[in-house]
Write an enzyme that holds these catalytic residues in place. Structure first.
Site, PDB file in Angstrom:
ATOM      1  N   GLU A 144       0.840  -1.201   0.000  1.00  0.00           N
ATOM      2  CA  GLU A 144       0.000   0.000   0.000  1.00  0.00           C
ATOM      3  C   GLU A 144       0.878   1.255   0.000  1.00  0.00           C
ATOM      4  OE1 GLU A 144      -2.873   0.054   3.174  1.00  0.00           O
ATOM      5  OE2 GLU A 144      -3.851   1.850   2.412  1.00  0.00           O
TER       6      GLU A 144
HETATM    7  N1  LIG Z   1     -14.496  13.709   2.414  1.00  0.00           N
HETATM    8  C1  LIG Z   1     -13.939  12.810   3.234  1.00  0.00           C
HETATM    9  C2  LIG Z   1     -13.735  11.484   2.792  1.00  0.00           C
HETATM   10  C3  LIG Z   1     -13.122  10.597   3.670  1.00  0.00           C
HETATM   11  N2  LIG Z   1     -12.755  11.011   4.907  1.00  0.00           N
HETATM   12  C4  LIG Z   1     -12.064  10.084   5.820  1.00  0.00           C
HETATM   13  O1  LIG Z   1     -10.784   9.848   5.323  1.00  0.00           O
HETATM   14  C5  LIG Z   1     -10.302   8.598   5.788  1.00  0.00           C
HETATM   15  C6  LIG Z   1      -9.637   7.854   4.686  1.00  0.00           C
HETATM   16  O2  LIG Z   1     -10.576   7.315   3.867  1.00  0.00           O
HETATM   17  P1  LIG Z   1     -10.156   6.400   2.645  1.00  0.00           P
HETATM   18  O3  LIG Z   1      -9.288   7.164   1.716  1.00  0.00           O
HETATM   19  O4  LIG Z   1     -11.411   5.805   2.126  1.00  0.00           O
HETATM   20  O5  LIG Z   1      -9.175   5.323   3.274  1.00  0.00           O
HETATM   21  P2  LIG Z   1      -9.450   3.850   3.798  1.00  0.00           P
HETATM   22  O6  LIG Z   1      -9.976   3.022   2.707  1.00  0.00           O
HETATM   23  O7  LIG Z   1     -10.188   3.934   5.064  1.00  0.00           O
HETATM   24  O8  LIG Z   1      -7.906   3.420   4.051  1.00  0.00           O
HETATM   25  P3  LIG Z   1      -7.319   2.191   4.850  1.00  0.00           P
HETATM   26  O9  LIG Z   1      -8.297   1.068   4.820  1.00  0.00           O
HETATM   27  O10 LIG Z   1      -6.049   1.883   4.094  1.00  0.00           O
HETATM   28  O11 LIG Z   1      -6.982   2.697   6.187  1.00  0.00           O
HETATM   29  C7  LIG Z   1     -11.486   7.902   6.452  1.00  0.00           C
HETATM   30  O12 LIG Z   1     -11.310   8.058   7.844  1.00  0.00           O
HETATM   31  C8  LIG Z   1     -12.681   8.701   5.988  1.00  0.00           C
HETATM   32  O13 LIG Z   1     -13.688   8.736   6.954  1.00  0.00           O
HETATM   33  C9  LIG Z   1     -12.925  12.327   5.308  1.00  0.00           C
HETATM   34  O14 LIG Z   1     -12.553  12.704   6.421  1.00  0.00           O
HETATM   35  N3  LIG Z   1     -13.526  13.211   4.461  1.00  0.00           N
END
Ligand SMILES: Nc1ccn([C@@H]2O[C@H](COP(=O)(O)OP(=O)(O)OP(=O)(O)O)[C@@H](O)[C@H]2O)c(=O)n1
Length: 390
Positions: free
Chosen positions: A66
């Site tokens: 990753e």
């Molecule tokens: N507009 C957004 C979109 C997402 N998030 C937050 O950003 C984080 C990362 O989201 P994402 O990129 O989807 O990563 P994950 O798939 O959760 O990554 P991993 O499983 O590798 O930890 C999450 O806590 C999500 O709630 C946010 O604060 N605001």
């Protein structure tokens, strides 16, 4: 999937490869409940097999992959790999894990081989340092902090990382339903506790700092939790939740003095919850409630965790997209699976296209001049020897 169907011409659907990669959320589910994780994969694979694309498999990426694929994405989009330029480090913050990846002249993997990823790309060798911290994505980090604060099983918690006036009932079982905190669940606790915000950035920092262990290091230098990290080198791109959070907080200017960044967070965290909701009616309440914690966590992770200083903080650029493509591990994963980043530089033609055209034109002109010269010389010779013609 609908977007992909629209973007790819339908005549090319069948030859378009489709891969699914899962990250830390699934890594955690796999630890907690492997059969549930298998069931998710079975359902997802069935759905993707029935898509018009050429589905080539779904799997969970390791934390190292990753981190490394995020680094490939950033440097590929910046054209740094083809040019063999100094590369940019990658900082990725998800919900469940966070990754740091960079090339350091002082790291060849000898001291901590687990953190080494070797790449040969476009004829250049890279010793990439990468580490993925499971449970240090922002959602799991929040659980870790709340778990430390509720270790004695209280019925109410005053939390400095939430706005004054914020109040919410939290379920103990739900909070501790993650392998990141399950083992620290209090023996005897009520069903719920009431979380009340006090909005104090400095106390929040102190609470956040407690989820990092700085006490042991068996290497020459460490970040936290006894993890080796060489000295930071070069510039960094920070994406995913780094962008979501810092963009919302208007803190993407990393060249601003550290004290200004802290002052802004101090003011932000102290804003009453009612004002926050009034000012941001269209922001998801869960996100809005957690930005004070998330901003504080990001600052603490970068400075105390990874050792960025007031001086080197400006070396971080907060990015969402590069040349229209999302910064993140997905593009790097796809480039790797489809062999689109060659190990060797393609055989470079000795001259660029424009060079060939110029040489051809010049050669043509020279030949023309030569022909004219020969014709002229011949006709002159014939004129000066008329009897020979007779
Ligand atoms: N507009 C957004 C979109 C997402 N998030 C937050 O950003 C984080 C990362 O989201 P994402 O990129 O989807 O990563 P994950 O798939 O959760 O990554 P991993 O499983 O590798 O930890 C999450 O806590 C999500 O709630 C946010 O604060 N605001």
């Amino acid at each position: 999937m609908l977007k992909a169907r629209e973007a790819v011409p339908s005549s090319r659907h069948g030859e378009t490869p489709l891969y699914l990669g899962a990250t830390a959320g699934m890594r955690l589910l796999n630890i907690e409940n492997a059969s549930a994780s298998d069931a998710v994969f079975q359902a997802v694979e069935a759905a993707l097999h029935s898509s018009p694309f050429s589905f080539r498999g779904a799997r969970i990426l390791s934390g190292q992959e990753e981190g490394a694929f995020g680094w490939v994405t950033v440097n590929y989009l910046d054209d740094r790999l083809t040019q063999g330029q100094e590369t940019t480090g990658a900082l990725d913050l998800g919900g469940a894990s966070t990754q740091i990846s960079f090339v350091s002249a002082r790291f060849d993997g000898t001291e901590s081989p687990d953190n080494l990823m070797n790449f040969r790309l476009y004829g250049n060798d890279y010793n990439l340092y990468t580490h993925s911290y499971l449970c240090y994505g922002k959602d799991q980090a929040l659980r870790k902090m709340l778990a430390l604060q509720t270790a004695s099983g209280p019925t109410s918690l005053s939390d400095p990382c939430f706005h004054p006036g914020y109040i919410r009932t939290r379920d103990y079982s739900e909070l501790y339903a993650s392998p990141c905190v399950a083992r620290s669940k209090p023996q005897a606790s009520p069903r719920n506790f009431t979380l009340k915000g006090t909005g104090d950035f400095d106390s929040c920092r102190t609470a956040v700092k407690k989820i990092f262990d700085f006490s042991k290091c068996n290497f020459s230098r460490c970040s936290f939790n006894g993890v080796f990290q060489p000295e930071l080198q070069g510039s960094f791109g920070a994406f995913s939740a780094y962008y979501f959070v810092l963009d919302f907080l208007n803190l993407t200017d990393t060249a601003a003095p550290m004290e200004t960044i802290k002052d802004k967070l101090r003011e932000y965290c102290a804003t009453p919850w009612a004002d926050m909701q009034r000012q941001h009616p269209s922001t998801k309440v869960k996100y809005l409630a957690e930005y004070c914690f998330s901003g504080t966590y990001i600052l603490t992770l970068l400075t105390e965790g990874y050792n960025f200083t007031a001086d080197t903080f400006k070396d971080i650029t907060i990015i969402r997209k590069i040349k229209g493509s999302d910064a993140g591990w997905t593009l790097g994963y796809m480039l790797n699976l489809t062999n689109m980043v060659p190990a060797e530089a393609p055989d470079a033609p000795p001259l660029p296209h424009a060079g060939y055209v110029s040489v051809m034109v010049l050669t043509g002109l020279l030949l023309g001049v030569l022909l004219l010269f020969i014709t002229y010389t011949l006709s002159k010779t014939q004129c000066s020897n008329p009897h020979k013609i007779v």
